[in-house]
Design an enzyme around this catalytic site. Structure first.
Site, PDB file in Angstrom:
ATOM      1  N   HIS A   1       2.070   4.176  -3.110  1.00 31.82           N
ATOM      2  CA  HIS A   1       1.988   5.649  -3.059  1.00 31.82           C
ATOM      3  C   HIS A   1       3.265   6.280  -3.623  1.00 31.82           C
ATOM      4  O   HIS A   1       3.202   7.216  -4.426  1.00 31.82           O
ATOM      5  CB  HIS A   1       1.768   6.138  -1.624  1.00 31.82           C
ATOM      6  CG  HIS A   1       0.376   5.976  -1.129  1.00 31.82           C
ATOM      7  ND1 HIS A   1      -0.718   6.547  -1.739  1.00 31.82           N
ATOM      8  CD2 HIS A   1      -0.107   5.312  -0.051  1.00 31.82           C
ATOM      9  CE1 HIS A   1      -1.818   6.254  -1.062  1.00 31.82           C
ATOM     10  NE2 HIS A   1      -1.472   5.491  -0.034  1.00 31.82           N
TER      11      HIS A   1
ATOM     12  N   HIS B   1       0.836  -1.209   0.000  1.00 23.39           N
ATOM     13  CA  HIS B   1       0.000   0.000   0.000  1.00 23.39           C
ATOM     14  C   HIS B   1       0.870   1.258   0.000  1.00 23.39           C
ATOM     15  O   HIS B   1       0.674   2.167  -0.814  1.00 23.39           O
ATOM     16  CB  HIS B   1      -0.918  -0.019   1.234  1.00 23.39           C
ATOM     17  CG  HIS B   1      -1.768   1.193   1.403  1.00 23.39           C
ATOM     18  ND1 HIS B   1      -3.133   1.133   1.365  1.00 23.39           N
ATOM     19  CD2 HIS B   1      -1.459   2.493   1.625  1.00 23.39           C
ATOM     20  CE1 HIS B   1      -3.622   2.352   1.558  1.00 23.39           C
ATOM     21  NE2 HIS B   1      -2.613   3.186   1.728  1.00 23.39           N
ATOM     22  N   GLU B   2       1.821   1.306   0.922  1.00 24.74           N
ATOM     23  CA  GLU B   2       2.668   2.512   1.047  1.00 24.74           C
ATOM     24  C   GLU B   2       3.665   2.623  -0.104  1.00 24.74           C
ATOM     25  O   GLU B   2       3.908   3.715  -0.618  1.00 24.74           O
ATOM     26  CB  GLU B   2       3.378   2.518   2.402  1.00 24.74           C
ATOM     27  CG  GLU B   2       2.443   2.533   3.605  1.00 24.74           C
ATOM     28  CD  GLU B   2       1.392   3.636   3.592  1.00 24.74           C
ATOM     29  OE1 GLU B   2       1.604   4.688   2.961  1.00 24.74           O
ATOM     30  OE2 GLU B   2       0.338   3.428   4.219  1.00 24.74           O
TER      31      GLU B   2
END
Length: 171
Positions: A78, A74-75
């Site tokens: 980004h 997820h990170e």
């Protein structure tokens, strides 16, 4: 406190995500710095312009497998979206595509971890329809005059503390 092997496992997962992205896009990406200093109720954050990932050490320790399979991709997604597209909506189409096609993960915006071990003291407030728990930060702001409204009934939240007077606000 995280062990060296726990930190290494997460850093290896970050590297695996980058290698997956490099194969998919057929290009290299600069590796981020990884810190275990995230606080509060958030599992992790990506600091786009600093190329930095921060992870919550306690939540990681309590949810190691979910961190490795969900939070890290997820990170990383980004940071990759920022490096490819520049500034975009945080969980917009570019990020969702990155999660689906590159990370091969469902694009979930938030985690569902038990946060009781990291949640600070809360303060009870009431609106017309329900009771709310405010963090100490929001409670202190409310004590200094900030008015918080219930998202459901749109009425101001009032403290449920018999020792302190309630605010009487008519909207």
């Amino acid at each position: 406190m995280l062990t060296t092997s726990q930190k290494k496992a997460l850093e290896l997962q970050v590297e695996a995500c980058y290698q997956q992205a490099e194969c998919f896009f057929d290009r290299a990406f600069p590796r981020p710095s990884v810190l275990f200093t995230q606080r509060g109720k958030i599992a992790g954050t990506a600091h786009l312009q600093k190329n930095l990932l921060k992870f919550h050490p306690i939540l990681y320790q309590e949810n190691q497998q979910a961190f490795l399979t969900d939070v890290v991709p997820h990170e990383v997604a980004h940071l990759l979206v920022y490096q490819i597209h520049g500034r975009t909506a945080p969980h917009g189409l570019e990020w969702q595509m990155m999660m689906n096609k590159v990370m091969q993960r469902s694009p979930e915006r938030t985690h569902q971890f038990d946060i009781s071990s990291v949640q600070g003291k809360t303060f009870a407030y009431q609106c017309q329809c329900q009771q709310h728990q405010l963090s100490i930060r929001r409670h202190n702001k409310a004590s200094k005059g900030t008015i918080y409204l219930c998202t459901a009934c749109k009425k101001p939240l009032q403290p449920l503390n018999p020792n302190k007077p309630r605010l009487n606000i008519n909207l």
